[in-house]
Design an enzyme around this catalytic site. Sequence first.
Site, PDB file in Angstrom:
ATOM      1  N   GLU A 248       0.882  -1.163   0.000  1.00 30.19           N
ATOM      2  CA  GLU A 248       0.000   0.000   0.000  1.00 30.19           C
ATOM      3  C   GLU A 248       0.916   1.206   0.000  1.00 30.19           C
ATOM      4  OE1 GLU A 248      -1.647   3.094   0.545  1.00 30.19           O
ATOM      5  OE2 GLU A 248      -1.954   2.598   2.647  1.00 30.19           O
ATOM      6  N   CYS A 283      -3.041   8.447   3.813  1.00 31.34           N
ATOM      7  CA  CYS A 283      -2.802   7.977   2.437  1.00 31.34           C
ATOM      8  C   CYS A 283      -3.893   8.433   1.476  1.00 31.34           C
ATOM      9  CB  CYS A 283      -2.699   6.454   2.416  1.00 31.34           C
ATOM     10  SG  CYS A 283      -1.306   5.809   3.362  1.00 31.34           S
TER      11      CYS A 283
END
Length: 475
Positions: A248, A283
């Site tokens: 990720e 994020c």
Amino acid sequence: MLKKQLWIGGEWVPSREYAVVKSPYSLEPVAEVAQAGEEETEAAIAAAQRAFGEMAAMPAHERGAILERVAGLMAARKEELAGLLVREAAKPLKTARGEIDRTIQTYKFAAQEARRIHGETVPLDAAPGGEGRVAFTVRKPLGVVAAITPFNFPFNLVAHKVGPAIAAGNTVVLKPAGQTPLSALAVAELFREAGLPAGALNVVPGKGSVVGEMLVRDPRVKAVSFTGSPEVGIALRSKAGLKRVTLELGSNSALIIDDTAPLTDELIARCVQGAFGFSGQVCISIQRIYVHESKYEDFLNKFTRAAGKLVVGDPADERTDLSALIHPKEVQRMERWVASAKARGASVALGGHAVSDTVYAPTVLTGVPKDEAVSCQEVFGPIVCVAPFATLEEAIANVNDSRYGLQAGIYTQNLSAAMKAADRIEAGGVMINDFPTFRVDHMPYGGVKESGIGREGVRYAIEELTELKLISIKL
């Protein structure tokens, strides 16, 4: 000052080297934390390998019960754990409490999923030669899992790796971010108290060049789950060989607001939250907002006015909305990137300056060239770019003009526009009538392009951390 050791094989283990963890807000020392070297990392991998047999043989209901007890222990210690986030990550107290609540949910989801890991029957007689056979699949744990986690959600992103790994019967070596090791070490204590076998979870803070390299290269480690920068993630994958790898990585999430979307207080509040929550160190933080030209000025005025009301200051203060970036060098980077954008014609609608050596003001920019860092790279700070668009096709093209593709969002009352955006936006998730910062902890989560490979979200992570085995019986 608090002094913490490594957690290896169910014991606290000292190290030759210790690092001082400082408050990102005040820069005052918080703790001294042991740093793993090659010897300690080797010991952690060996401990995880030894514990794997016991974990793989443990009944699903026992693994689920351990995870449930961890969730219960976290709930009982919520204020203590939230305070830890305030000290080591400068996460505002109310935001820290929210992370603990989500982490509890993540472990609860892991406990539930531990009890329903299953396969399926396979109709072998669908092919000539398959007659007279019964076949089914089962999911088996992989073995030792390396979990490498970032600083921004030091409890919940650890839970998204450790929870599914334990639920599936794996063992874990966890390398937390250098700035936030105390949260990971607290998790080790919770699992010990919950009855996890010694060695099933090992926590080894240390340099990525030492600990990370050994975890990625060691053949006993069967899977690597990493959250961090694209540069590190891409290098990690190239070294991992045949290991399972979940990455990720970066993002610069975009939001479209079309001409049919009413600019309600809720929409504005969601945009402010999505852009400036935890100082943009998320994020899927909103970095780019594309607003239809008919609503652009109205949105910009409402958005900057609402963002200007955010309370900036001490993360321990109940009223604080936005506090320090993780390191003073990040404040300096914000200043460089904004100055670069301004030099090429961008305008500052709000903020655009440092509040202190550790805090950067909530900032809204307009007229930013697409190839400026604040637009095309990952800011990971409290800066958002707002721009008008004329057609939906133009807005979608702007969203896709990025090396990243984690999540995106669109506000619209036009069903055709919503479905067109959902189909054409290049991202792992598209949120319709919500911001791209939306995430609940059981949904599949991950990106395309340089945002990563694989999916988190407890059930989906379990699939990544198990091997599918076929069993065929000739009758």
